[in-house]
Design a protein around this motif. Structure first.
Motif, PDB file in Angstrom:
ATOM      1  N   MET A   1       6.247   9.485   8.587  1.00 22.46           N
ATOM      2  CA  MET A   1       5.921   8.110   8.975  1.00 22.46           C
ATOM      3  C   MET A   1       6.303   7.131   7.868  1.00 22.46           C
ATOM      4  O   MET A   1       6.109   7.407   6.685  1.00 22.46           O
ATOM      5  CB  MET A   1       4.421   7.989   9.243  1.00 22.46           C
ATOM      6  CG  MET A   1       3.949   8.781  10.448  1.00 22.46           C
ATOM      7  SD  MET A   1       4.463   8.041  12.017  1.00 22.46           S
ATOM      8  CE  MET A   1       3.437   6.578  12.037  1.00 22.46           C
ATOM      9  N   ARG A   2       6.859   6.015   8.251  1.00 24.83           N
ATOM     10  CA  ARG A   2       7.204   4.979   7.284  1.00 24.83           C
ATOM     11  C   ARG A   2       5.943   4.260   6.810  1.00 24.83           C
ATOM     12  O   ARG A   2       4.969   4.133   7.541  1.00 24.83           O
ATOM     13  CB  ARG A   2       8.135   3.939   7.912  1.00 24.83           C
ATOM     14  CG  ARG A   2       9.500   4.445   8.319  1.00 24.83           C
ATOM     15  CD  ARG A   2      10.308   3.308   8.918  1.00 24.83           C
ATOM     16  NE  ARG A   2      11.609   3.771   9.385  1.00 24.83           N
ATOM     17  CZ  ARG A   2      12.699   3.844   8.631  1.00 24.83           C
ATOM     18  NH1 ARG A   2      12.607   3.489   7.349  1.00 24.83           N
ATOM     19  NH2 ARG A   2      13.830   4.262   9.125  1.00 24.83           N
ATOM     20  N   ASN A   3       6.013   3.755   5.584  1.00 22.32           N
ATOM     21  CA  ASN A   3       4.947   2.861   5.128  1.00 22.32           C
ATOM     22  C   ASN A   3       5.002   1.571   5.944  1.00 22.32           C
ATOM     23  O   ASN A   3       6.078   1.042   6.231  1.00 22.32           O
ATOM     24  CB  ASN A   3       5.114   2.536   3.649  1.00 22.32           C
ATOM     25  CG  ASN A   3       4.853   3.733   2.768  1.00 22.32           C
ATOM     26  OD1 ASN A   3       4.084   4.622   3.133  1.00 22.32           O
ATOM     27  ND2 ASN A   3       5.484   3.763   1.600  1.00 22.32           N
ATOM     28  N   LEU A   4       3.846   1.073   6.306  1.00 19.90           N
ATOM     29  CA  LEU A   4       3.790  -0.157   7.095  1.00 19.90           C
ATOM     30  C   LEU A   4       3.647  -1.394   6.226  1.00 19.90           C
ATOM     31  O   LEU A   4       4.021  -2.493   6.651  1.00 19.90           O
ATOM     32  CB  LEU A   4       2.616  -0.090   8.079  1.00 19.90           C
ATOM     33  CG  LEU A   4       2.698   0.987   9.157  1.00 19.90           C
ATOM     34  CD1 LEU A   4       1.464   0.926  10.047  1.00 19.90           C
ATOM     35  CD2 LEU A   4       3.969   0.838   9.985  1.00 19.90           C
ATOM     36  N   TYR A   5       3.090  -1.233   5.012  1.00 17.45           N
ATOM     37  CA  TYR A   5       2.795  -2.395   4.175  1.00 17.45           C
ATOM     38  C   TYR A   5       3.214  -2.122   2.729  1.00 17.45           C
ATOM     39  O   TYR A   5       3.306  -0.980   2.291  1.00 17.45           O
ATOM     40  CB  TYR A   5       1.285  -2.709   4.190  1.00 17.45           C
ATOM     41  CG  TYR A   5       0.688  -2.804   5.560  1.00 17.45           C
ATOM     42  CD1 TYR A   5       0.945  -3.899   6.370  1.00 17.45           C
ATOM     43  CD2 TYR A   5      -0.141  -1.797   6.048  1.00 17.45           C
ATOM     44  CE1 TYR A   5       0.392  -3.988   7.639  1.00 17.45           C
ATOM     45  CE2 TYR A   5      -0.697  -1.878   7.310  1.00 17.45           C
ATOM     46  CZ  TYR A   5      -0.426  -2.974   8.106  1.00 17.45           C
ATOM     47  OH  TYR A   5      -0.963  -3.060   9.363  1.00 17.45           O
ATOM     48  N   TYR A   6       3.438  -3.206   2.003  1.00 13.80           N
ATOM     49  CA  TYR A   6       3.687  -3.139   0.565  1.00 13.80           C
ATOM     50  C   TYR A   6       2.369  -3.303  -0.192  1.00 13.80           C
ATOM     51  O   TYR A   6       1.455  -3.997   0.266  1.00 13.80           O
ATOM     52  CB  TYR A   6       4.644  -4.254   0.133  1.00 13.80           C
ATOM     53  CG  TYR A   6       6.043  -4.107   0.668  1.00 13.80           C
ATOM     54  CD1 TYR A   6       6.967  -3.272   0.043  1.00 13.80           C
ATOM     55  CD2 TYR A   6       6.454  -4.823   1.798  1.00 13.80           C
ATOM     56  CE1 TYR A   6       8.261  -3.151   0.539  1.00 13.80           C
ATOM     57  CE2 TYR A   6       7.743  -4.706   2.295  1.00 13.80           C
ATOM     58  CZ  TYR A   6       8.634  -3.855   1.654  1.00 13.80           C
ATOM     59  OH  TYR A   6       9.912  -3.740   2.153  1.00 13.80           O
ATOM     60  N   ASP A   7       2.274  -2.667  -1.362  1.00 12.00           N
ATOM     61  CA  ASP A   7       1.155  -2.909  -2.261  1.00 12.00           C
ATOM     62  C   ASP A   7       1.366  -4.258  -2.947  1.00 12.00           C
ATOM     63  O   ASP A   7       2.456  -4.529  -3.478  1.00 12.00           O
ATOM     64  CB  ASP A   7       1.062  -1.808  -3.322  1.00 12.00           C
ATOM     65  CG  ASP A   7       0.705  -0.460  -2.722  1.00 12.00           C
ATOM     66  OD1 ASP A   7      -0.012  -0.433  -1.711  1.00 12.00           O
ATOM     67  OD2 ASP A   7       1.170   0.573  -3.259  1.00 12.00           O
ATOM     68  N   LEU A   8       0.337  -5.105  -2.950  1.00 12.71           N
ATOM     69  CA  LEU A   8       0.483  -6.464  -3.464  1.00 12.71           C
ATOM     70  C   LEU A   8       0.052  -6.554  -4.923  1.00 12.71           C
ATOM     71  O   LEU A   8      -0.958  -5.958  -5.309  1.00 12.71           O
ATOM     72  CB  LEU A   8      -0.357  -7.442  -2.639  1.00 12.71           C
ATOM     73  CG  LEU A   8      -0.092  -7.467  -1.137  1.00 12.71           C
ATOM     74  CD1 LEU A   8      -0.911  -8.575  -0.493  1.00 12.71           C
ATOM     75  CD2 LEU A   8       1.382  -7.629  -0.828  1.00 12.71           C
ATOM     76  N   PRO A   9       0.767  -7.319  -5.746  1.00 14.69           N
ATOM     77  CA  PRO A   9       0.309  -7.579  -7.114  1.00 14.69           C
ATOM     78  C   PRO A   9      -1.026  -8.317  -7.109  1.00 14.69           C
ATOM     79  O   PRO A   9      -1.291  -9.138  -6.220  1.00 14.69           O
ATOM     80  CB  PRO A   9       1.421  -8.470  -7.697  1.00 14.69           C
ATOM     81  CG  PRO A   9       2.605  -8.245  -6.814  1.00 14.69           C
ATOM     82  CD  PRO A   9       2.061  -7.949  -5.458  1.00 14.69           C
ATOM     83  N   GLU A  10      -1.848  -8.042  -8.080  1.00 19.73           N
ATOM     84  CA  GLU A  10      -3.161  -8.677  -8.177  1.00 19.73           C
ATOM     85  C   GLU A  10      -3.007 -10.125  -8.645  1.00 19.73           C
ATOM     86  O   GLU A  10      -2.227 -10.421  -9.562  1.00 19.73           O
ATOM     87  CB  GLU A  10      -4.034  -7.910  -9.173  1.00 19.73           C
ATOM     88  CG  GLU A  10      -5.483  -8.311  -9.168  1.00 19.73           C
ATOM     89  CD  GLU A  10      -6.269  -7.739  -8.004  1.00 19.73           C
ATOM     90  OE1 GLU A  10      -7.422  -8.180  -7.813  1.00 19.73           O
ATOM     91  OE2 GLU A  10      -5.745  -6.863  -7.282  1.00 19.73           O
ATOM     92  N   LEU A  11      -3.728 -11.030  -8.026  1.00 17.53           N
ATOM     93  CA  LEU A  11      -3.771 -12.415  -8.492  1.00 17.53           C
ATOM     94  C   LEU A  11      -4.626 -12.515  -9.749  1.00 17.53           C
ATOM     95  O   LEU A  11      -5.515 -11.687  -9.982  1.00 17.53           O
ATOM     96  CB  LEU A  11      -4.352 -13.324  -7.406  1.00 17.53           C
ATOM     97  CG  LEU A  11      -3.524 -13.527  -6.144  1.00 17.53           C
ATOM     98  CD1 LEU A  11      -4.330 -14.332  -5.126  1.00 17.53           C
ATOM     99  CD2 LEU A  11      -2.199 -14.198  -6.434  1.00 17.53           C
TER     100      LEU A  11
END
Length: 279
Positions: A1-11
């Motif tokens: 299965m493909r990843n659906l989302y990217y991990d986001l950098p922390e604000l």
């Protein structure tokens, strides 16, 4: 299965304190949808199907499509080429888009120093860092600081966008007016960087036959526009002139166009009537 989302950098804590930060944290950044992913997995397109610069005016049409509207390739002369196609539903109006591309250049009044521009980060949380007017004036141009590899670790590069009028590059006044009457919007610019290199960009946004609007864009890597002429930039570096770089740009452009539709309606409803520097 493909990843659906990217991990986001922390604000940063200061960014998180801004009310607008919810549009960063509450809207996941999706990877390219299955159809785009399938096309990307097929690799580079055939250069014979690219739109050559001597026919670039062919892109400026109220309807119709090229053989390939989504793909990338290196050209036989050593330059790069990207064709991108995206559709936004009718819930995203031209007024929303015009508002957002102006609004994102104005920093929120309590934005902490040294952390970029959160309004630009909303559009692509992984790659976007800063965006604004040069010396605080639209007439001086727009700068951008971003990466183009969706969190792959490359160094951010600052670019400057130089807009130009296609009527200075072969588009007749009569044809220009007909495109306006057909609700076709043209974006024409070239980008310079804080390193050598040039990207030439042309796109049209127009009513989609299936509803909403569609954008057809082209990038020619290794060219710029100057005084009514298209100039080959032989100083464009090798890292910009390879299939991996072109693929990265294609994915970056695809992801941010997908993502715009997720947050813009709510953002526009909340912020369009507020002062332009509202937090």
């Amino acid at each position: 299965m493909r990843n659906l989302y990217y991990d986001l950098p922390e604000l940063t804590p200061g960014e998180k304190a801004l009310p607008v930060s919810k549009y960063y944290t509450d809207y996941p950044l999706h990877t390219p949808n299955p159809l785009y992913a399938q096309l990307l997995d097929q690799g580079a397109m055939d250069p014979a199907d690219a739109l050559p610069l001597d026919r670039w005016l062919d892109l400026l049409q109220p309807e119709g499509y090229d053989k390939v509207e989504y793909g990338y390739c290196m050209m036989p002369d050593g330059t790069g080429y990207i064709a991108n196609y995206s559709v936004l539903s009718g819930s995203i109006t031209p007024e929303m888009r015009m508002w957002y591309v102006k609004w994102l250049n104005i920093h929120s009044k309590n934005l902490p120093e040294g952390c970029g521009n959160i309004r630009y980060k909303l559009w692509n949380q992984v790659d976007h860092q800063d965006h604004g007017m040069i010396n605080g004036d639209f007439k001086n141009g727009i700068y951008t600081l971003e990466t183009l590899d969706m969190g792959g670790g490359e160094k951010a590069i600052r670019s400057i966008r130089h807009n130009f009028d296609m009527r200075d590059y072969g588009l007749s006044e009569e044809r220009f007016q007909k495109l306006r009457e057909a609700n076709v919007a043209i974006t024409s610019c070239w980008e310079s960087f804080d390193c050598p290199g040039s990207h030439l960009v042309l796109s049209v946004t127009r009513p989609c036959p299936l509803g909403g609007t569609e954008t057809l864009s082209r990038e020619w890597i290794g060219y710029r526009a100057e005084n009514g002429k298209i100039i080959r930039d032989y100083e464009t570096p090798d890292f910009m002139l390879c299939e991996q770089y072109l693929r990265n740009v294609q994915i970056h452009n695809t992801v941010e166009q997908q993502h715009l539709a997720t947050f813009l309606p709510e953002l526009y409803a909340e912020y369009s009537q507020l002062p332009m520097d509202a937090d």
